[in-house]
Design an enzyme around this catalytic site. Structure first.
Site, PDB file in Angstrom:
ATOM      1  N   ARG A  98      35.722  44.214  32.082  1.00  0.00           N
ATOM      2  CA  ARG A  98      36.308  45.096  33.091  1.00  0.00           C
ATOM      3  C   ARG A  98      37.722  45.488  32.666  1.00  0.00           C
ATOM      4  O   ARG A  98      38.709  44.897  33.111  1.00  0.00           O
ATOM      5  CB  ARG A  98      36.318  44.404  34.456  1.00  0.00           C
ATOM      6  CG  ARG A  98      34.934  43.965  34.926  1.00  0.00           C
ATOM      7  CD  ARG A  98      34.951  43.327  36.310  1.00  0.00           C
ATOM      8  NE  ARG A  98      35.672  42.070  36.339  1.00  0.00           N
ATOM      9  CZ  ARG A  98      35.743  41.277  37.421  1.00  0.00           C
ATOM     10  NH1 ARG A  98      35.114  41.633  38.530  1.00  0.00           N
ATOM     11  NH2 ARG A  98      36.427  40.145  37.375  1.00  0.00           N
ATOM     12  N   ASP A 127      35.743  37.139  26.721  1.00  0.00           N
ATOM     13  CA  ASP A 127      34.403  36.637  26.398  1.00  0.00           C
ATOM     14  C   ASP A 127      33.551  37.826  25.978  1.00  0.00           C
ATOM     15  O   ASP A 127      33.310  38.739  26.760  1.00  0.00           O
ATOM     16  CB  ASP A 127      33.794  35.958  27.627  1.00  0.00           C
ATOM     17  CG  ASP A 127      32.487  35.255  27.291  1.00  0.00           C
ATOM     18  OD1 ASP A 127      32.334  34.804  26.149  1.00  0.00           O
ATOM     19  OD2 ASP A 127      31.615  35.157  28.182  1.00  0.00           O
ATOM     20  N   HIS A 171      32.804  30.021  28.286  1.00  0.00           N
ATOM     21  CA  HIS A 171      34.076  30.681  27.967  1.00  0.00           C
ATOM     22  C   HIS A 171      35.266  29.840  28.440  1.00  0.00           C
ATOM     23  O   HIS A 171      36.262  29.667  27.717  1.00  0.00           O
ATOM     24  CB  HIS A 171      34.108  32.067  28.617  1.00  0.00           C
ATOM     25  CG  HIS A 171      35.336  32.849  28.322  1.00  0.00           C
ATOM     26  ND1 HIS A 171      35.806  33.850  29.142  1.00  0.00           N
ATOM     27  CD2 HIS A 171      36.234  32.766  27.299  1.00  0.00           C
ATOM     28  CE1 HIS A 171      36.913  34.358  28.633  1.00  0.00           C
ATOM     29  NE2 HIS A 171      37.206  33.718  27.517  1.00  0.00           N
ATOM     30  N   ASP A 193      40.473  38.161  35.641  1.00  0.00           N
ATOM     31  CA  ASP A 193      40.900  39.534  35.358  1.00  0.00           C
ATOM     32  C   ASP A 193      40.826  40.458  36.569  1.00  0.00           C
ATOM     33  O   ASP A 193      40.799  41.688  36.420  1.00  0.00           O
ATOM     34  CB  ASP A 193      40.062  40.113  34.213  1.00  0.00           C
ATOM     35  CG  ASP A 193      38.583  40.209  34.559  1.00  0.00           C
ATOM     36  OD1 ASP A 193      38.184  39.687  35.618  1.00  0.00           O
ATOM     37  OD2 ASP A 193      37.823  40.796  33.768  1.00  0.00           O
ATOM     38  N   ASP A 194      40.804  39.880  37.770  1.00  0.00           N
ATOM     39  CA  ASP A 194      40.782  40.705  38.984  1.00  0.00           C
ATOM     40  C   ASP A 194      41.762  40.147  40.014  1.00  0.00           C
ATOM     41  O   ASP A 194      41.471  40.097  41.198  1.00  0.00           O
ATOM     42  CB  ASP A 194      39.362  40.779  39.571  1.00  0.00           C
ATOM     43  CG  ASP A 194      38.744  39.400  39.819  1.00  0.00           C
ATOM     44  OD1 ASP A 194      39.449  38.398  39.590  1.00  0.00           O
ATOM     45  OD2 ASP A 194      37.580  39.330  40.232  1.00  0.00           O
ATOM     46  N   ASP A 270      33.176  25.690  38.961  1.00  0.00           N
ATOM     47  CA  ASP A 270      34.047  25.470  40.115  1.00  0.00           C
ATOM     48  C   ASP A 270      33.383  24.559  41.148  1.00  0.00           C
ATOM     49  O   ASP A 270      34.026  23.641  41.686  1.00  0.00           O
ATOM     50  CB  ASP A 270      34.496  26.794  40.745  1.00  0.00           C
ATOM     51  CG  ASP A 270      33.356  27.779  40.938  1.00  0.00           C
ATOM     52  OD1 ASP A 270      32.225  27.513  40.479  1.00  0.00           O
ATOM     53  OD2 ASP A 270      33.586  28.834  41.563  1.00  0.00           O
ATOM     54  N   SER A 301      29.716  37.758  40.805  1.00  0.00           N
ATOM     55  CA  SER A 301      29.234  37.345  42.126  1.00  0.00           C
ATOM     56  C   SER A 301      28.777  38.532  42.956  1.00  0.00           C
ATOM     57  O   SER A 301      28.376  38.371  44.110  1.00  0.00           O
ATOM     58  CB  SER A 301      30.334  36.592  42.878  1.00  0.00           C
ATOM     59  OG  SER A 301      31.464  37.418  43.047  1.00  0.00           O
TER      60      SER A 301
END
Length: 424
Positions: A98, A127, A171, A193-194, A270, A301
């Protein structure tokens, strides 16, 4: 004479049959040998293909390392770290495909990292080989670039699972191994990255690093509050301990990674960290008001819970000098009493209409829940997260979930044994 001729013909017939049998057997043997040879050749060809794939992977990895080294040499790690200044932590932004999201995240990080650049060298770990992401990362001079190329097959443990979660776990392990064991950092802050960060993000983690060093019952520090939506928060100065791993912008130490790396999971890292067998009774520091904002509606997700839980998150906008703050109350030996005093002062509210009664109480409120089902029922009425993991509700400390309710008033949802665990 006729009998002799007949006997001779009979012998010839037998000889012919024997000859034919021998020929057939010989052909069968040759066919079997040929098939065996073909199988061996096929196996060898498969091994050659596998060897070629392995050789290609090693070549790509060597090329990747060479590119990384050249990139680090080009920019000079001295630009990222000051030889006279020991970094507080490396910051790694985990990326994949992204580029537009990554651009927004990098700009948010560098905006506040610039004054403290020597304390927080920034890395982007990609990745895969998406060219737009690589180009975007390399377009920024004030960060280092790492690339994870993984050609190994992904075998999911259950049918229908998304391969993405397995790739993400691989990753994470690779990137953290690189930063802790190759680059020798003592702490790492993980972003995705968000994410956008708050103005006091780096000050918060610098003060938190001291807590991590002093108190080994703290497993990690997070910038996230799962119930950090605008209607549930008020005080940007308040921090909590939690038995539930928040993630989404968090810092851990090398000693914790030494423990986690050898047993890192294949997927869902997680949730794995939220298991009691992994956090082993240790806790996590979290703020009341989030220091990160997750804008990633589109990703692995697939936007799950985005509108309800992520989009309304309040990102702190107050500049706080955390190094001047006294955070001693968060140390384990002090925090139990500190938190218990707050719970004890809250007004108990009982009955099936406890939520309605809470609206009419001016100060802090305490509502007890009987079990998970009862908690979910109450949480649903307030609109907070209902989810549990391994017996622990999101954000909970000793079974207590705390949040504001549209005012400065705090609501404490108290578990059946929470008061006992708090010494009340």
């Amino acid at each position: 004479m006729a009998n002799l001729f007949c006997d001779f013909r009979f012998l010839l017939l037998i000889a012919a049959v024997v000859f034919i049998y021998i020929q057939v057997e010989s052909e069968n043997h040759c066919t079997g040998q040929m098939r065996l040879l073909i199988d061996q050749i096929s196996m060898q060809q498969g091994q050659i293909v596998a060897f070629e794939d392995e050789r290609k992977r090693h070549f790509e990895e060597r090329l990747q390392m060479k590119t990384l080294l050249q990139d680090l040499e080009r920019k000079g790690l001295q630009q990222l770290t000051d030889k006279t200044q020991v970094p507080v932590a490396a910051v790694v932004i985990m990326a994949c495909n992204r580029a537009d999201y990554l651009d927004k995240t990098i700009k948010s990080v560098l905006k506040y990292q610039t004054p403290v650049a020597s304390k927080y060298p920034v890395f982007v770990s990609q990745d895969g080989s998406n060219p737009d992401v690589k180009k975007k990362a390399l377009s920024f001079d004030r960060l280092a670039y790492m690339q994870h190329l993984d050609y190994g097959e992904v075998e999911t443990e259950r049918p229908g699972e998304l391969i993405a979660y397995y790739k993400i776990a691989r990753h994470y392990k690779w990137a953290l191994d690189q930063l802790f064991y190759i680059h020798k950092f003592s702490r790492v802050i993980i972003l995705e990255d968000d994410m956008e960060i708050a103005p006091d993000f780096f000050s918060y983690f610098e003060a938190a690093a001291m807590l991590l060093d002093k108190d080994k019952t703290i497993m990690a520090v997070s910038s996230w509050n799962d119930n950090g939506q605008k209607q549930f928060v008020h005080d940007p100065y308040l921090l909590y301990r939690s038995d539930f791993f928040p993630g989404l912008g968090w810092m851990l130490t090398k000693s914790i990674w030494d423990e986690l790396s050898p047993k890192w999971p294949k997927a869902y890292w997680d949730d794995w960290l939220r298991l009691k067998e992994n956090h082993k009774g240790r806790q996590f520091i979290r703020p009341e008001v989030c220091r990160t904002y997750n804008f990633g509606e589109h990703g692995s997700s697939m936007g799950q819970f985005f509108k309800q839980y992520l989009e309304p998150i309040k990102l702190n906008d107050v500049q706080i000098d955390w190094m001047s703050m006294d955070l001693g109350y968060l140390m384990e030996d002090k925090y139990v009493k500190h938190f218990a005093d707050a719970v004890k002062k809250a007004k108990p509210v009982y009955g099936n209409d406890a939520v309605m009664k809470a609206f009419n109480v001016a100060g802090d409120v305490r509502i007890e829940y009987r079990d998970q089902s009862d908690f979910e029922h109450i949480a649903r009425q307030f609109g907070i997260f209902e989810e549990w993991k391994d017996g622990i509700p999101r954000t909970a400390y000793k079974g207590v979930v705390v949040f504001r309710h549209q005012t400065r008033r705090r609501i404490f949802l108290v578990g059946p044994d929470s008061l006992k665990r708090l010494g009340i």
